[in-house]
Design a protein around this motif. Structure first.
Motif, short mmCIF file in Angstrom:
data_model
loop_
_atom_site.label_atom_id
_atom_site.label_comp_id
_atom_site.label_asym_id
_atom_site.label_seq_id
_atom_site.Cartn_x
_atom_site.Cartn_y
_atom_site.Cartn_z
N ARG A 78 34.32 24.74 55.36
CA ARG A 78 33.02 24.07 55.38
C ARG A 78 32.06 24.69 54.38
O ARG A 78 31.29 23.99 53.71
CB ARG A 78 32.43 24.11 56.80
N ALA A 79 32.08 26.03 54.27
CA ALA A 79 31.19 26.72 53.34
C ALA A 79 31.55 26.38 51.89
O ALA A 79 30.67 26.14 51.07
CB ALA A 79 31.24 28.22 53.58
N VAL A 80 32.85 26.37 51.59
CA VAL A 80 33.29 26.02 50.24
C VAL A 80 32.86 24.59 49.91
O VAL A 80 32.36 24.30 48.83
CB VAL A 80 34.82 26.19 50.09
N GLU A 81 33.03 23.70 50.88
CA GLU A 81 32.63 22.30 50.69
C GLU A 81 31.14 22.19 50.41
O GLU A 81 30.69 21.34 49.63
CB GLU A 81 33.00 21.50 51.94
N GLY A 82 30.34 23.08 51.03
CA GLY A 82 28.90 23.08 50.83
C GLY A 82 28.46 23.77 49.54
O GLY A 82 27.26 23.84 49.25
N GLY A 83 29.40 24.34 48.80
CA GLY A 83 29.07 24.97 47.53
C GLY A 83 28.90 26.48 47.58
O GLY A 83 28.62 27.10 46.55
N ALA A 84 29.07 27.08 48.76
CA ALA A 84 28.95 28.54 48.86
C ALA A 84 30.23 29.22 48.39
O ALA A 84 31.29 28.60 48.33
CB ALA A 84 28.66 28.94 50.31
N ARG A 85 30.10 30.49 48.07
CA ARG A 85 31.28 31.31 47.76
C ARG A 85 31.70 31.99 49.05
O ARG A 85 30.84 32.40 49.83
CB ARG A 85 30.96 32.33 46.69
N VAL A 86 33.00 32.12 49.25
CA VAL A 86 33.50 32.69 50.50
C VAL A 86 34.42 33.86 50.20
O VAL A 86 35.25 33.81 49.29
CB VAL A 86 34.26 31.62 51.32
N LEU A 87 34.25 34.91 51.01
CA LEU A 87 35.05 36.11 50.86
C LEU A 87 35.59 36.53 52.22
O LEU A 87 34.83 36.66 53.19
CB LEU A 87 34.16 37.22 50.27
N ALA A 96 37.57 26.30 46.26
CA ALA A 96 38.04 24.91 46.32
C ALA A 96 39.49 24.81 45.88
O ALA A 96 40.23 23.95 46.35
CB ALA A 96 37.15 24.03 45.44
N ALA A 97 39.92 25.72 45.01
CA ALA A 97 41.30 25.68 44.50
C ALA A 97 42.33 26.16 45.52
O ALA A 97 43.48 25.74 45.45
CB ALA A 97 41.41 26.53 43.23
N ASN A 98 41.93 27.02 46.45
CA ASN A 98 42.94 27.56 47.38
C ASN A 98 42.70 27.26 48.86
O ASN A 98 43.57 27.52 49.69
CB ASN A 98 43.14 29.06 47.16
N ILE A 99 41.55 26.71 49.21
CA ILE A 99 41.24 26.54 50.63
C ILE A 99 42.17 25.55 51.31
O ILE A 99 42.53 25.72 52.48
CB ILE A 99 39.75 26.17 50.86
#
Length: 150
Positions: A78-87, A96-99
Motif C-alpha cells: 500500500r505504501a509503495v502504491e502511494g508513492g512512499a519508499r519502503v524499507l 514497485a519493481a519487487n513488491i
C-alpha cells in the motif's frame, strides 16, 4: 517523514538515530506499549486496538518523499502504491519493481503453512548484519530523497 510500523520493530532506535542526523521527523505508530522518545523529532502515535490499525494509519498518510519502515508486506504494498519508499527491518527496499513478487511469495508461504499445521519455525532470526544493512539502506534512502527534493 519516516513512518515506523513499531509493533515488533527491531530497528526503532536505529531509525531515530539516522533520522535525527538528517533532521527528519519520525512517526512511531503502534497499539501502545512502546517507550516514548524524548527526541522532539519523534512522535509517538497510539492507534486503537484492532487488526491492522497501525497499518491503516500509516498507509493513509505515507506518500512521495516519505519512508515507511515495516516488515508487513501488505502495508509495504500500500505504501509503495502511494508513492512512499519502503524499507524492511533487514535493509531490503521494497519497490514497485519487487513488491509483486514479495507479495506472491508471502501468499505462497501462507498457503504452505496452512497446509501443514505441524510445520515449525521457518523464519531466521534478526542479526547484527541485518541491523547494519538497515542502517546503511536508510542512510542511502534519506540521502536520495534529499537529492531529489527541490
Amino acid at each position: 517523514m519516516i513512518y515506523v510500523d513499531a509493533d515488533a520493530c527491531p530497528v526503532k532506535a536505529e531509525t531515530e538515530r539516522v533520522a535525527t542526523r538528517h533532521g527528519v521527523r519520525v512517526a512511531v505508530v503502534s497499539n501502545g506499549g512502546i517507550r516514548p522518545s524524548a527526541n522532539p523529532l519523534v512522535e509517538m502515535v497510539i492507534v486503537p486496538d484492532g487488526p491492522d490499525e497501525a497499518d491503516k494509519w500509516i498507509a493513509e498518510r505515507a506518500g512521495p518523499g516519505d519512508v515507511v519502515v515495516t516488515g508487513d508486506i501488505p502495508l509495504a504494498a500500500r505504501a509503495v502504491e502511494g508513492g512512499a519508499r519502503v524499507l524492511k527491518h533487514n535493509g531490503e527496499p521494497l519497490t514497485a519493481a519487487n513488491i509483486g513478487n514479495v507479495l506472491a511469495t508471502r501468499d505462497l508461504m501462507a498457503d504452505i503453512r496452512a497446509a501443514d499445521p505441524f510445520r515449525q519455525g521457518g523464519g531466521k532470526g534478526f542479526t547484527k548484519a541485518d541491523r547494519s544493512r538497515f542502517l546503511d539502506a536508510l542512510e542511502r534512502m534519506l540521502q536520495a530523497i534529499k537529492r531529489e527534493t527541490p
